[in-house]
Design an enzyme around this catalytic site. Structure first.
Site, PDB file in Angstrom:
ATOM      1  N   ASP A 167       0.588  -1.200  -0.016  1.00 34.29           N
ATOM      2  CA  ASP A 167      -0.127  -0.003  -0.133  1.00 34.29           C
ATOM      3  C   ASP A 167       0.841   1.135  -0.153  1.00 34.29           C
ATOM      4  O   ASP A 167       1.953   1.321  -0.377  1.00 34.29           O
ATOM      5  CB  ASP A 167      -0.894  -0.006   1.189  1.00 34.29           C
ATOM      6  CG  ASP A 167      -2.478   0.457   0.930  1.00 34.29           C
ATOM      7  OD1 ASP A 167      -2.667   1.630   0.399  1.00 34.29           O
ATOM      8  OD2 ASP A 167      -3.517  -0.400   0.750  1.00 34.29           O
ATOM      9  N   HIS A 205      -4.233   6.340   2.062  1.00 33.05           N
ATOM     10  CA  HIS A 205      -4.976   5.116   1.749  1.00 33.05           C
ATOM     11  C   HIS A 205      -4.432   3.907   2.878  1.00 33.05           C
ATOM     12  O   HIS A 205      -5.054   3.265   3.525  1.00 33.05           O
ATOM     13  CB  HIS A 205      -4.736   4.718   0.497  1.00 33.05           C
ATOM     14  CG  HIS A 205      -5.667   3.275  -0.318  1.00 33.05           C
ATOM     15  ND1 HIS A 205      -5.125   2.084  -0.078  1.00 33.05           N
ATOM     16  CD2 HIS A 205      -6.706   3.532  -0.646  1.00 33.05           C
ATOM     17  CE1 HIS A 205      -5.964   1.292  -0.678  1.00 33.05           C
ATOM     18  NE2 HIS A 205      -6.802   2.141  -1.075  1.00 33.05           N
ATOM     19  N   SER A 376     -11.469  -1.336  -1.453  1.00 30.33           N
ATOM     20  CA  SER A 376     -10.289  -1.124  -0.865  1.00 30.33           C
ATOM     21  C   SER A 376     -10.490  -1.219   0.602  1.00 30.33           C
ATOM     22  O   SER A 376      -9.669  -1.813   1.364  1.00 30.33           O
ATOM     23  CB  SER A 376      -9.438   0.068  -1.111  1.00 30.33           C
ATOM     24  OG  SER A 376      -8.777  -0.092  -2.312  1.00 30.33           O
TER      25      SER A 376
END
Length: 435
Positions: A167, A205, A376
């Site tokens: 990530d 994220h 996600s």
């Protein structure tokens, strides 16, 4: 003549080593017959490279553990007249090499020997369908929706299990991770390790995703350990966060054989990223899963475009692909679906199951919280459940097939798809009542 010693010294400390442009670095997968891990595999890789090039070449193929922080770049070459010295990285978990650009004739020779040569292409983050909204709302509907209390009543928290993440990085100082060891490694676009630094999130994220798996209050498995491979850490011309193929490969290798110490890897990999199907890269994922590590992958957020816009690795038949539902257990309109790859008859469809992924509250860098929507978000919730399943049954550690079967039993049936359409929700929505 008085200048020569200075030139030689400059070469010896790496001043004249040339790093390739990011796009020209290569990932070379060894022929199947050569696939042998460890020092034997690295020696076989060097031998194959020598056999595929001229005599005027010297190769320094570093073990991935030694690919960062040196005075000479890990992926580079230097020219000494007609003589070339090359440096690259050997990824033992994938039996692959990361190399600088090679001549066309060398690439052809490697391919003739059965190796696969891949360009260092861009890999996209599966971005949220909307920008995060900062919220003081502590609504944890995603945990209520999957009946997390059923797991807590059995004392299941993910203790003793490590979840790996590919990530953007992580804010390890966030309150969600207080008291938790966060293992972190940052990778450069060519696949080499960046110099050791404190954990960092290059976006938001990775922090959001990791907390949904293993955060203290937001996480499904709050006692699980986190290993973060920062592989999505570059902005493209449109300011989108991206990574490169070599970064993903190096991150996978680190998670498999280094994250917990030399030779020790994670139990589960969460992959909220995507790219087009590639049969050769499917073989990498297949071998990775066969080695004993489950890959949980987001199916993608292009569902509004219709069937078949899902991406790899979520589309791979060997991974556990996750779609998204809202708080009413309805499949999100952005959640992708389509046939698994490689294709089969009759076709197998992805995702395998769905989990909460609409307006989900989790951590943001800087001790903040916020809402994001996307597959996600659903993906790490399922990765957290995989950690609970391993904690509950140690026999599932290192057995991805059995682990997938166990997780797919922890589902509630969704309404059938209308007009005999392919199922958009796989086996059903995640539901832990019978864990």
């Amino acid at each position: 003549m008085t200048r020569l010693p200075q030139v030689a010294r400059a070469q010896s400390i790496g001043d004249l080593w040339l790093k390739p442009d990011v796009e020209r670095a290569l990932l070379v997968l060894m022929p199947t017959r050569e696939r042998t891990n460890g020092p034997v595999g690295r020696k076989a890789a060097k031998t194959l490279l020598y056999e595929s090039t001229s005599d005027l070449l010297s190769v320094d193929l570093l073990n991935a553990a030694n690919s960062g922080g040196g005075s000479i770049p890990a992926v580079a070459e230097a020219q000494f007249g007609a003589f070339t010295q090359m440096r690259g990285i050997y990824l033992s978990a994938l039996d692959a090499m990361i190399l600088p650009a090679l001549p066309d004739e060398t690439i052809a020779s490697l391919q003739d020997a059965g190796a696969v040569v891949l360009q260092n292409e861009v890999v996209m983050q599966i971005a949220p369908t909307e920008a995060e909204s900062v919220s003081v709302d502590t609504d944890d509907w995603h945990l209520d929706a999957i009946e997390i209390d059923a797991a807590r009543r059995k004392g299941l928290t993910g203790r003793g299990v490590t979840i790996g993440f590919l990530d953007t990085g992580i804010d390890a100082d966030h309150p969600e991770f207080t008291g938790k060891q966060v293992i972190f490694q940052d990778f450069a676009p060519d696949g080499s390790k960046k110099r050791k630094r404190e954990p960092k999130d290059y976006d938001t994220h990775g922090t959001h995703v990791a907390a949904l798996s293993a955060g203290r209050s937001k996480g499904v498995a709050p006692a699980a350990q986190i290993a973060m491979a920062s592989v999505l850490n570059t902005r493209d011309a449109n300011q989108r966060i991206v990574g490169y193929r070599n970064q993903i490969a190096a991150g996978l290798n680190w998670l498999a054989v280094e994250a917990l110490g030399l030779g020790e890897g994670v139990d589960i990999v969460n992959a909220s990223l995507g790219q087009d199907f590639d049969r050769e890269e499917y073989a990498v994922a297949r071998n990775y899963v066969d080695s004993g590590i489950l890959i949980v992958a987001a199916i993608g957020n292009d569902g509004r475009r219709g069937e078949g816009h899902h991406s790899a690795p979520g589309m791979y038949e060997c991974t556990l692909a996750v779609g998204a539902v809202d708080r009413n257990h309805s499949i999100a309109d952005f959640s992708d679906w389509g046939p698994a790859m490689p294709a089969s008859q009759p076709p197998v469809y992805k995702p395998d199951l769905v989990a909460p992924g609409v307006q989900v509250s989790s951590a943001l860098p800087g001790a903040r919280y916020g809402l994001m929507s996307g597959t996600s978000m659903a993906c790490p919730i399922v990765a957290g459940v995989a950690a609970l399943a391993i904690e509950q049954d140690e026999a599932l550690r290192g057995e991805p097939t059995g682990l997938i079967e166990r997780i797919l039993k922890l589902t509630a049936t969704l309404p059938p798809a209308p007009n005999n359409q392919p199922p958009r929700g796989g086996r059903g929505r995640l539901h832990l009542a019978n864990i």
